[in-house]
Design a protein around this motif. Structure first.
Motif, short mmCIF file in Angstrom:
data_model
loop_
_atom_site.label_atom_id
_atom_site.label_comp_id
_atom_site.label_asym_id
_atom_site.label_seq_id
_atom_site.Cartn_x
_atom_site.Cartn_y
_atom_site.Cartn_z
N ARG A 113 0.83 -1.20 0.00
CA ARG A 113 0.00 0.00 0.00
C ARG A 113 0.87 1.26 0.00
N LEU A 130 -6.75 4.52 -3.05
CA LEU A 130 -6.48 5.53 -2.03
C LEU A 130 -5.33 6.39 -2.51
N THR A 183 -18.69 2.14 2.92
CA THR A 183 -17.28 2.09 2.52
C THR A 183 -16.67 0.79 3.00
N SER A 207 -14.04 -0.75 1.33
CA SER A 207 -12.66 -0.85 0.86
C SER A 207 -11.95 0.47 1.13
N ILE A 208 -10.69 0.39 1.47
CA ILE A 208 -9.92 1.60 1.71
C ILE A 208 -9.81 2.45 0.45
N ASP A 209 -9.97 1.82 -0.72
CA ASP A 209 -9.90 2.56 -1.99
C ASP A 209 -11.18 3.33 -2.29
N ILE A 246 -12.54 5.39 0.07
CA ILE A 246 -12.58 6.53 1.01
C ILE A 246 -12.61 7.85 0.24
N GLY A 281 -13.89 7.16 11.62
CA GLY A 281 -14.12 6.48 10.36
C GLY A 281 -15.44 5.73 10.34
N MET A 326 -17.47 4.11 7.21
CA MET A 326 -16.49 3.07 6.89
C MET A 326 -16.77 1.82 7.72
N VAL A 368 -11.87 -1.11 7.37
CA VAL A 368 -11.40 -0.01 6.52
C VAL A 368 -10.90 1.15 7.38
N ASP A 388 -7.52 0.17 8.74
CA ASP A 388 -6.48 0.24 7.72
C ASP A 388 -6.05 1.70 7.48
N PHE A 389 -7.04 2.57 7.34
CA PHE A 389 -6.73 3.99 7.08
C PHE A 389 -6.03 4.61 8.28
#
Length: 276
Positions: free
Chosen positions: A71, A92, A149, A151-153, A155, A185, A190, A194, A197-198
């Motif tokens: 990442r 992201l 949300t 997936s972190i992608d 966000i 989050g 989220m 997620v 992760d963020f």
């Protein structure tokens, strides 16, 4: 005596590594364990002990970099060299991480000296533990049952900014960076995973920046005599953080935040009644 100092350093590294990225406040645990038991100031002086805590925090940061290496390659190369699969409508972006970092980064620079001088105590940690726990309970209660949300992608910049604002709460020792940002989050829609992760990705630049600034300010305490203690703590924090991060990421979507909040309240209660 040197062996005893190294053992203490390993124990503090263990505490840092196991708690840095769980929403229970690593700073709170470090202050409590150190002030009430290990007393690192006795063998490192006050400023040397604070510098030691910065060094072992760098061990935890390295563990995040190792865990999320693909990442970070994606972020720093703008997606050109990453093996990470694209999910949602895009990746992201580094700019989204920066947006999340700005609020706490600005406040941290403005109030760093005040925080170091006045907020690092067991009493302030107890306050942070309880109020942070209430925030986490609120996040689980008011957050959406089916987060949008996943997936972190996915966000958005708005979500990144809101999480960044929640991160400002973590400047109060005991509040917990991960506790405040994961809560923020979740409240923005989220999933818990997620948000975690963020949170971990955002933690690297802000923790690394704060750590290096503190090291530059206290470089004189990085003496050859203290080096074995610093190295032992750094390695201990890295190993235990590596294990705890992977365990926590597998667990968070299943248990959510309330169990951690209950632990924080119980811990605060025990410490208050035993020591105050």
């Amino acid at each position: 005596m040197e062996l005893l100092m190294i053992i203490k350093a390993i124990i503090l590294g263990l505490v840092e590594g196991l708690t840095e990225f769980a929403p229970v406040s690593s700073t709170g645990h470090m202050i409590i364990v150190d002030d009430m038991w290990l007393r690192s100031e006795e063998f490192l002086t006050k400023h040397g002990a604070n510098t030691f805590k910065v060094v072992i925090q760098l061990g935890s940061i390295l563990a995040v970099v190792v865990t999320f290496k693909d990442r970070f390659i994606n972020l720093l190369s703008f997606g050109r060299f990453s093996k990470t699969e694209i999910q949602g409508n895009g990746r992201l972006k580094l700019s989204q991480v920066i947006v999340g970092l700005i609020p706490a980064g600005v406040l941290g620079v403005l109030f760093n000296d005040y925080i170091d001088d006045h907020l690092f105590s067991t009493a302030t940690v107890l306050i942070g533990l309880v109020i942070g726990a209430l925030l986490m309970i609120a996040a689980d209660y008011f957050g959406p049952i089916r987060p949008k949300t996943q997936s972190i992608d996915e966000i958005t910049y708005k979500q990144a900014l809101i999480v960044g604002l929640f991160q400002c709460l973590s400047l109060w020792p005991g509040f917990s960076r991960s506790g405040s940002t994961i809560s923020g989050g979740v409240l923005t829609g989220m999933s818990h995973r997620v948000a975690a992760d963020f949170t971990f990705i955002m933690a690297v630049p802000i923790m690394a920046g704060a750590s290096f600034l503190s090291l530059l300010k206290n470089w004189e305490y990085m003496t050859m005599d203290a080096l074995p203690v610093f190295v032992a703590g750094f390695i201990s924090a890295f190993i235990f953080a590596l294990v705890s991060i992977r365990f926590f990421l597998k667990l968070i979507n299943k248990v959510r935040l309330v169990p951690f909040a209950i632990y924080r309240i119980v811990l605060a209660g025990v410490i208050y009644f035993v020591f105050f």
